[in-house]
Design a protein around this motif. Structure first.
Motif, PDB file in Angstrom:
ATOM      1  N   TYR A   1       0.841  -1.187   0.000  1.00  0.00           N
ATOM      2  CA  TYR A   1       0.000   0.000   0.000  1.00  0.00           C
ATOM      3  C   TYR A   1       0.877   1.239   0.000  1.00  0.00           C
ATOM      4  O   TYR A   1       1.785   1.384   0.824  1.00  0.00           O
ATOM      5  N   VAL A   2       0.588   2.158  -0.917  1.00  0.00           N
ATOM      6  CA  VAL A   2       1.412   3.350  -1.130  1.00  0.00           C
ATOM      7  C   VAL A   2       0.661   4.588  -0.646  1.00  0.00           C
ATOM      8  O   VAL A   2      -0.480   4.836  -1.058  1.00  0.00           O
ATOM      9  N   GLY A   3       1.285   5.361   0.231  1.00  0.00           N
ATOM     10  CA  GLY A   3       0.620   6.551   0.755  1.00  0.00           C
ATOM     11  C   GLY A   3       1.595   7.614   1.206  1.00  0.00           C
ATOM     12  O   GLY A   3       2.815   7.407   1.204  1.00  0.00           O
ATOM     13  N   ASN A   4       1.050   8.748   1.627  1.00  0.00           N
ATOM     14  CA  ASN A   4       1.878   9.881   2.058  1.00  0.00           C
ATOM     15  C   ASN A   4       1.686  10.226   3.530  1.00  0.00           C
ATOM     16  O   ASN A   4       2.248  11.206   4.016  1.00  0.00           O
ATOM     17  N   SER A   5       0.878   9.431   4.243  1.00  0.00           N
ATOM     18  CA  SER A   5       0.630   9.679   5.664  1.00  0.00           C
ATOM     19  C   SER A   5       1.141   8.498   6.485  1.00  0.00           C
ATOM     20  O   SER A   5       0.735   7.355   6.248  1.00  0.00           O
ATOM     21  N   VAL A   6       2.012   8.785   7.426  1.00  0.00           N
ATOM     22  CA  VAL A   6       2.518   7.722   8.298  1.00  0.00           C
ATOM     23  C   VAL A   6       1.381   7.181   9.152  1.00  0.00           C
ATOM     24  O   VAL A   6       1.200   5.967   9.284  1.00  0.00           O
ATOM     25  N   LYS A   7       0.599   8.076   9.730  1.00  0.00           N
ATOM     26  CA  LYS A   7      -0.460   7.674  10.658  1.00  0.00           C
ATOM     27  C   LYS A   7      -1.558   6.877   9.975  1.00  0.00           C
ATOM     28  O   LYS A   7      -1.974   5.824  10.466  1.00  0.00           O
ATOM     29  N   TYR A   8      -2.044   7.367   8.839  1.00  0.00           N
ATOM     30  CA  TYR A   8      -3.209   6.755   8.202  1.00  0.00           C
ATOM     31  C   TYR A   8      -2.848   5.686   7.175  1.00  0.00           C
ATOM     32  O   TYR A   8      -3.516   4.652   7.094  1.00  0.00           O
ATOM     33  N   ASP A   9      -1.807   5.908   6.396  1.00  0.00           N
ATOM     34  CA  ASP A   9      -1.453   4.989   5.317  1.00  0.00           C
ATOM     35  C   ASP A   9      -0.460   3.920   5.760  1.00  0.00           C
ATOM     36  O   ASP A   9      -0.731   2.721   5.642  1.00  0.00           O
ATOM     37  N   VAL A  10       0.681   4.346   6.273  1.00  0.00           N
ATOM     38  CA  VAL A  10       1.734   3.401   6.634  1.00  0.00           C
ATOM     39  C   VAL A  10       1.317   2.516   7.804  1.00  0.00           C
ATOM     40  O   VAL A  10       1.343   1.287   7.705  1.00  0.00           O
ATOM     41  N   ARG A  11       0.909   3.134   8.894  1.00  0.00           N
ATOM     42  CA  ARG A  11       0.543   2.338  10.081  1.00  0.00           C
ATOM     43  C   ARG A  11      -0.781   1.624   9.885  1.00  0.00           C
ATOM     44  O   ARG A  11      -0.979   0.513  10.378  1.00  0.00           O
ATOM     45  N   GLY A  12      -1.704   2.259   9.157  1.00  0.00           N
ATOM     46  CA  GLY A  12      -2.966   1.597   8.869  1.00  0.00           C
ATOM     47  C   GLY A  12      -2.755   0.328   8.074  1.00  0.00           C
ATOM     48  O   GLY A  12      -3.323  -0.727   8.380  1.00  0.00           O
ATOM     49  N   ALA A  13      -1.922   0.407   7.027  1.00  0.00           N
ATOM     50  CA  ALA A  13      -1.625  -0.767   6.209  1.00  0.00           C
ATOM     51  C   ALA A  13      -0.888  -1.829   7.024  1.00  0.00           C
ATOM     52  O   ALA A  13      -1.186  -3.032   6.917  1.00  0.00           O
ATOM     53  N   LYS A  14       0.069  -1.391   7.827  1.00  0.00           N
ATOM     54  CA  LYS A  14       0.838  -2.325   8.645  1.00  0.00           C
ATOM     55  C   LYS A  14      -0.065  -3.081   9.621  1.00  0.00           C
ATOM     56  O   LYS A  14       0.044  -4.310   9.768  1.00  0.00           O
ATOM     57  N   ASN A  15      -0.968  -2.363  10.274  1.00  0.00           N
ATOM     58  CA  ASN A  15      -1.885  -3.006  11.223  1.00  0.00           C
ATOM     59  C   ASN A  15      -2.830  -3.975  10.535  1.00  0.00           C
ATOM     60  O   ASN A  15      -3.333  -4.917  11.162  1.00  0.00           O
ATOM     61  N   ALA A  16      -3.077  -3.745   9.236  1.00  0.00           N
ATOM     62  CA  ALA A  16      -3.947  -4.632   8.469  1.00  0.00           C
ATOM     63  C   ALA A  16      -3.177  -5.812   7.885  1.00  0.00           C
ATOM     64  O   ALA A  16      -3.759  -6.668   7.215  1.00  0.00           O
ATOM     65  N   GLY A  17      -1.861  -5.861   8.129  1.00  0.00           N
ATOM     66  CA  GLY A  17      -1.047  -6.981   7.652  1.00  0.00           C
ATOM     67  C   GLY A  17      -0.420  -6.758   6.290  1.00  0.00           C
ATOM     68  O   GLY A  17       0.145  -7.684   5.711  1.00  0.00           O
ATOM     69  N   MET A  18      -0.519  -5.527   5.765  1.00  0.00           N
ATOM     70  CA  MET A  18       0.042  -5.225   4.443  1.00  0.00           C
ATOM     71  C   MET A  18       1.444  -4.637   4.568  1.00  0.00           C
ATOM     72  O   MET A  18       1.849  -4.181   5.623  1.00  0.00           O
ATOM     73  N   LYS A  19       2.157  -4.633   3.458  1.00  0.00           N
ATOM     74  CA  LYS A  19       3.411  -3.903   3.361  1.00  0.00           C
ATOM     75  C   LYS A  19       3.080  -2.467   2.953  1.00  0.00           C
ATOM     76  O   LYS A  19       2.015  -2.203   2.397  1.00  0.00           O
ATOM     77  N   SER A  20       3.992  -1.558   3.213  1.00  0.00           N
ATOM     78  CA  SER A  20       3.696  -0.156   2.924  1.00  0.00           C
ATOM     79  C   SER A  20       4.865   0.531   2.248  1.00  0.00           C
ATOM     80  O   SER A  20       6.032   0.191   2.469  1.00  0.00           O
ATOM     81  N   ALA A  21       4.530   1.499   1.410  1.00  0.00           N
ATOM     82  CA  ALA A  21       5.530   2.355   0.768  1.00  0.00           C
ATOM     83  C   ALA A  21       5.153   3.800   1.080  1.00  0.00           C
ATOM     84  O   ALA A  21       3.998   4.201   0.897  1.00  0.00           O
ATOM     85  N   TYR A  22       6.107   4.573   1.537  1.00  0.00           N
ATOM     86  CA  TYR A  22       5.853   5.941   1.990  1.00  0.00           C
ATOM     87  C   TYR A  22       6.525   6.945   1.069  1.00  0.00           C
ATOM     88  O   TYR A  22       7.727   6.855   0.799  1.00  0.00           O
ATOM     89  N   LEU A  23       5.735   7.901   0.578  1.00  0.00           N
ATOM     90  CA  LEU A  23       6.262   8.974  -0.260  1.00  0.00           C
ATOM     91  C   LEU A  23       6.908  10.027   0.629  1.00  0.00           C
ATOM     92  O   LEU A  23       6.216  10.727   1.379  1.00  0.00           O
ATOM     93  N   LEU A  24       8.208  10.127   0.562  1.00  0.00           N
ATOM     94  CA  LEU A  24       8.933  11.086   1.393  1.00  0.00           C
ATOM     95  C   LEU A  24       8.567  12.516   1.022  1.00  0.00           C
ATOM     96  O   LEU A  24       8.335  12.831  -0.143  1.00  0.00           O
ATOM     97  N   LYS A  25       8.552  13.380   2.026  1.00  0.00           N
ATOM     98  CA  LYS A  25       8.244  14.790   1.800  1.00  0.00           C
ATOM     99  C   LYS A  25       9.005  15.638   2.804  1.00  0.00           C
ATOM    100  O   LYS A  25       9.482  15.132   3.831  1.00  0.00           O
ATOM    101  N   GLY A  26       9.109  16.934   2.515  1.00  0.00           N
ATOM    102  CA  GLY A  26       9.769  17.848   3.438  1.00  0.00           C
ATOM    103  C   GLY A  26      11.209  17.454   3.727  1.00  0.00           C
ATOM    104  O   GLY A  26      11.932  16.955   2.854  1.00  0.00           O
ATOM    105  N   PRO A  27      11.673  17.670   4.968  1.00  0.00           N
ATOM    106  CA  PRO A  27      13.063  17.358   5.343  1.00  0.00           C
ATOM    107  C   PRO A  27      13.462  15.917   5.062  1.00  0.00           C
ATOM    108  O   PRO A  27      14.616  15.667   4.686  1.00  0.00           O
ATOM    109  N   LYS A  28      12.534  14.973   5.240  1.00  0.00           N
ATOM    110  CA  LYS A  28      12.874  13.573   4.976  1.00  0.00           C
ATOM    111  C   LYS A  28      13.233  13.368   3.507  1.00  0.00           C
ATOM    112  O   LYS A  28      14.131  12.586   3.184  1.00  0.00           O
TER     113      LYS A  28
END
Length: 223
Positions: free
Chosen positions: A170-197
């Motif tokens: 699952y690909v998203g730009n929010s750590v709270k909603y996309d990354v952790r949501g996908a992880k808690n659902a048992g999926m792998k996640s890809a995070y679009l870096l933004k800002g300083p990161k």
């Protein structure tokens, strides 16, 4: 290709396009409807923490009605007119991130199933810059009765894709909603870096993949 992955699914807002560009475009519309949007944002924050509902839209309208001191039917009408329908015009001729379509096209051609899971109705974005035609599944999490990071929209996504959660990236730009949501659902996640990161190439520790561009994501997933 990443081992064990059979499908890649994407968030839309802030993931397929740059949020700041949209904010610039809608600034006059937002100012005109400031009272509505300020209250609607408060309602959505509550909805992100709410358990799955039998009628998501009714409850959302009821909460907004209480804040705006109007009946829920009037609040529901305002949400449809100002937010869901009223925002459509701002996505016409709006461009996604560079190489987004080409990236997803290559994933599709490689045999991966493609999905969209957004917290707003995908229809709001029209044909989603041609990407919708590549999708096996295209849904709004509101349909599940709950917004991300609830397990329910992710579960419905997996069910409709016909693959196990652990087989989905699952690909998203929010750590709270996309990354952790996908992880808690048992999926792998890809995070679009933004800002300083993004500037300093700092990977997101909670994500399986961190990427700065869709060309890079494509290389990582299909290598």
């Amino acid at each position: 290709m990443i081992e064990g992955i059979k499908a890649v699914a994407f968030d839309i807002d802030g993931t397929l396009y740059a949020n700041w560009k949209l904010y610039l475009r809608i600034a006059p519309y937002f100012i005109k409807n400031f009272k509505f949007f300020s209250r609607f944002n408060k309602v959505r924050k509550v909805m992100h923490r709410t358990a799955p509902l039998a009628d998501f839209y009714e409850y959302q309208a009821r909460l907004l009605g209480q804040l705006m001191h109007v009946e829920s039917e009037e609040a529901k009408s305002k949400i449809q007119r100002i937010c869901y329908d009223g925002m459509k015009v701002y996505f016409e001729r709006f461009r996604p991130y560079r190489y987004t379509y080409e990236c997803i096209r290559q994933m599709k051609d490689a045999g991966l199933k493609i999905g969209i899971l957004s917290d707003f109705p995908p229809d709001q974005k029209g044909e989603i810059w041609g990407i919708r035609d590549l999708c096996d599944v295209c849904i709004g999490s509101e349909e599940s009765g709950a917004l991300k990071p609830s397990l329910y929209p992710f579960g419905i996504l997996a069910m409709k894709l016909g693959v196990r959660p652990e087989e989905i990236l699952y690909v998203g730009n929010s750590v709270k909603y996309d990354v952790r949501g996908a992880k808690n659902a048992g999926m792998k996640s890809a995070y679009l870096l933004k800002g300083p990161k993004k500037w300093f190439n700092i990977e997101e520790k909670d994500a399986d993949i961190s990427f700065k561009s869709y060309r890079q994501l494509c290389d990582i997933v299909l290598k």
